[in-house]
Design a protein around this motif. Structure first.
Motif, PDB file in Angstrom:
ATOM      1  N   GLN A 156       0.840  -1.204   0.000  1.00 25.28           N
ATOM      2  CA  GLN A 156       0.000   0.000   0.000  1.00 25.28           C
ATOM      3  C   GLN A 156       0.873   1.251   0.000  1.00 25.28           C
ATOM      4  O   GLN A 156       0.601   2.198  -0.728  1.00 25.28           O
ATOM      5  N   ALA A 157       1.909   1.256   0.803  1.00 22.43           N
ATOM      6  CA  ALA A 157       2.785   2.425   0.890  1.00 22.43           C
ATOM      7  C   ALA A 157       3.541   2.635  -0.416  1.00 22.43           C
ATOM      8  O   ALA A 157       3.715   3.776  -0.862  1.00 22.43           O
ATOM      9  N   LEU A 217       0.600   8.340   7.324  1.00 17.22           N
ATOM     10  CA  LEU A 217       1.406   8.869   8.427  1.00 17.22           C
ATOM     11  C   LEU A 217       0.515   9.340   9.572  1.00 17.22           C
ATOM     12  O   LEU A 217       0.785   9.047  10.750  1.00 17.22           O
ATOM     13  N   PHE A 218      -0.546  10.086   9.229  1.00 16.81           N
ATOM     14  CA  PHE A 218      -1.492  10.513  10.271  1.00 16.81           C
ATOM     15  C   PHE A 218      -2.037   9.295  11.009  1.00 16.81           C
ATOM     16  O   PHE A 218      -2.052   9.256  12.245  1.00 16.81           O
ATOM     17  N   ASP A 219      -2.485   8.292  10.238  1.00 13.11           N
ATOM     18  CA  ASP A 219      -3.068   7.099  10.849  1.00 13.11           C
ATOM     19  C   ASP A 219      -2.062   6.393  11.754  1.00 13.11           C
ATOM     20  O   ASP A 219      -2.419   5.931  12.841  1.00 13.11           O
ATOM     21  N   GLY A 220      -0.815   6.328  11.309  1.00 14.33           N
ATOM     22  CA  GLY A 220       0.213   5.684  12.122  1.00 14.33           C
ATOM     23  C   GLY A 220       0.419   6.398  13.443  1.00 14.33           C
ATOM     24  O   GLY A 220       0.436   5.759  14.505  1.00 14.33           O
ATOM     25  N   ALA A 221       0.564   7.709  13.394  1.00 11.75           N
ATOM     26  CA  ALA A 221       0.784   8.470  14.627  1.00 11.75           C
ATOM     27  C   ALA A 221      -0.414   8.353  15.569  1.00 11.75           C
ATOM     28  O   ALA A 221      -0.243   8.198  16.784  1.00 11.75           O
ATOM     29  N   ALA A 238       8.193  11.239  16.100  1.00  8.55           N
ATOM     30  CA  ALA A 238       8.953  11.144  14.851  1.00  8.55           C
ATOM     31  C   ALA A 238       8.050  11.398  13.647  1.00  8.55           C
ATOM     32  O   ALA A 238       8.443  12.120  12.707  1.00  8.55           O
ATOM     33  N   VAL A 239       6.849  10.852  13.654  1.00  6.45           N
ATOM     34  CA  VAL A 239       5.918  11.073  12.539  1.00  6.45           C
ATOM     35  C   VAL A 239       5.510  12.538  12.470  1.00  6.45           C
ATOM     36  O   VAL A 239       5.527  13.148  11.390  1.00  6.45           O
ATOM     37  N   ILE A 240       5.160  13.119  13.605  1.00  6.42           N
ATOM     38  CA  ILE A 240       4.737  14.522  13.619  1.00  6.42           C
ATOM     39  C   ILE A 240       5.879  15.427  13.166  1.00  6.42           C
ATOM     40  O   ILE A 240       5.671  16.360  12.388  1.00  6.42           O
ATOM     41  N   LEU A 271      -4.645  15.701  16.110  1.00  5.56           N
ATOM     42  CA  LEU A 271      -4.122  15.091  14.890  1.00  5.56           C
ATOM     43  C   LEU A 271      -5.251  14.456  14.073  1.00  5.56           C
ATOM     44  O   LEU A 271      -5.229  14.508  12.840  1.00  5.56           O
ATOM     45  N   LYS A 272      -6.247  13.901  14.745  1.00  4.30           N
ATOM     46  CA  LYS A 272      -7.411  13.351  14.029  1.00  4.30           C
ATOM     47  C   LYS A 272      -8.125  14.451  13.259  1.00  4.30           C
ATOM     48  O   LYS A 272      -8.568  14.243  12.125  1.00  4.30           O
ATOM     49  N   THR A 273      -8.237  15.629  13.854  1.00  5.70           N
ATOM     50  CA  THR A 273      -8.897  16.755  13.188  1.00  5.70           C
ATOM     51  C   THR A 273      -8.121  17.176  11.948  1.00  5.70           C
ATOM     52  O   THR A 273      -8.698  17.405  10.882  1.00  5.70           O
ATOM     53  N   VAL A 274      -6.793  17.266  12.069  1.00  2.00           N
ATOM     54  CA  VAL A 274      -5.965  17.626  10.917  1.00  2.00           C
ATOM     55  C   VAL A 274      -6.083  16.549   9.845  1.00  2.00           C
ATOM     56  O   VAL A 274      -6.231  16.836   8.652  1.00  2.00           O
ATOM     57  N   ARG A 275      -6.085  15.295  10.251  1.00  4.19           N
ATOM     58  CA  ARG A 275      -6.196  14.179   9.317  1.00  4.19           C
ATOM     59  C   ARG A 275      -7.528  14.227   8.562  1.00  4.19           C
ATOM     60  O   ARG A 275      -7.576  14.004   7.355  1.00  4.19           O
TER      61      ARG A 275
END
Length: 135
Positions: free
Chosen positions: A15-16, A28-32, A60-62, A110-114
């Motif tokens: 997928q990546a 990346l959002f989902d991972g964090a 690290a993701v952020i 982060l959910k809101t940004v995603r």
């Protein structure tokens, strides 16, 4: 690793590899977000090594998301930069104190940004991902 874990990893890698830049950012959002959820479970179970590892991965993701911002593009990218800085600081402190509420706050932000990122029309992210990169 079990065969099921190996399959899951292979599926994720595929997928990546074939995802657009927009889809990779969503991943990346989902991972964090997932890492923070696991960190919260670590706190509940008093598994502070797990909590620390998952918060470190989230940070690290952020930081990676922050580093990809083009600050010459105006107020939105600058505001996101500041928000990501806030998130990293909050997670760093939460890691030291096992502050579940702080982790939940960052996870919610982060959910809101995603969610906003996911609403970007495909025409827009296809155009922007096809722009030449300046190195």
């Amino acid at each position: 690793r079990s065969p099921l874990e190996q399959y899951g990893r292979a599926k994720h890698d595929a997928q990546a590899e074939f995802a657009s830049a927009h889809e990779k950012t969503l991943m990346l959002f989902d991972g964090a977000i997932t890492f923070m959820g696991v960190a919260l479970q670590g706190i509940i179970r008093s598994d502070y090594e797990l909590k620390g590892n998952m918060i470190s991965k989230s940070i690290a993701v952020i930081n990676g998301l922050k580093d990809c911002l083009d600050l010459s593009q105006g107020e939105l990218s600058s505001n996101l930069y500041d928000l990501y800085e806030y998130m990293v600081e909050k997670l760093f402190k939460a890691n030291l104190t096992a502050d579940a509420e702080a982790i939940e706050e960052v996870q919610s932000l982060l959910k809101t940004v995603r969610e906003s990122w996911a609403k970007i029309p495909s025409e827009v992210h296809q155009v922007s991902s096809s722009k030449p990169r300046h190195n």
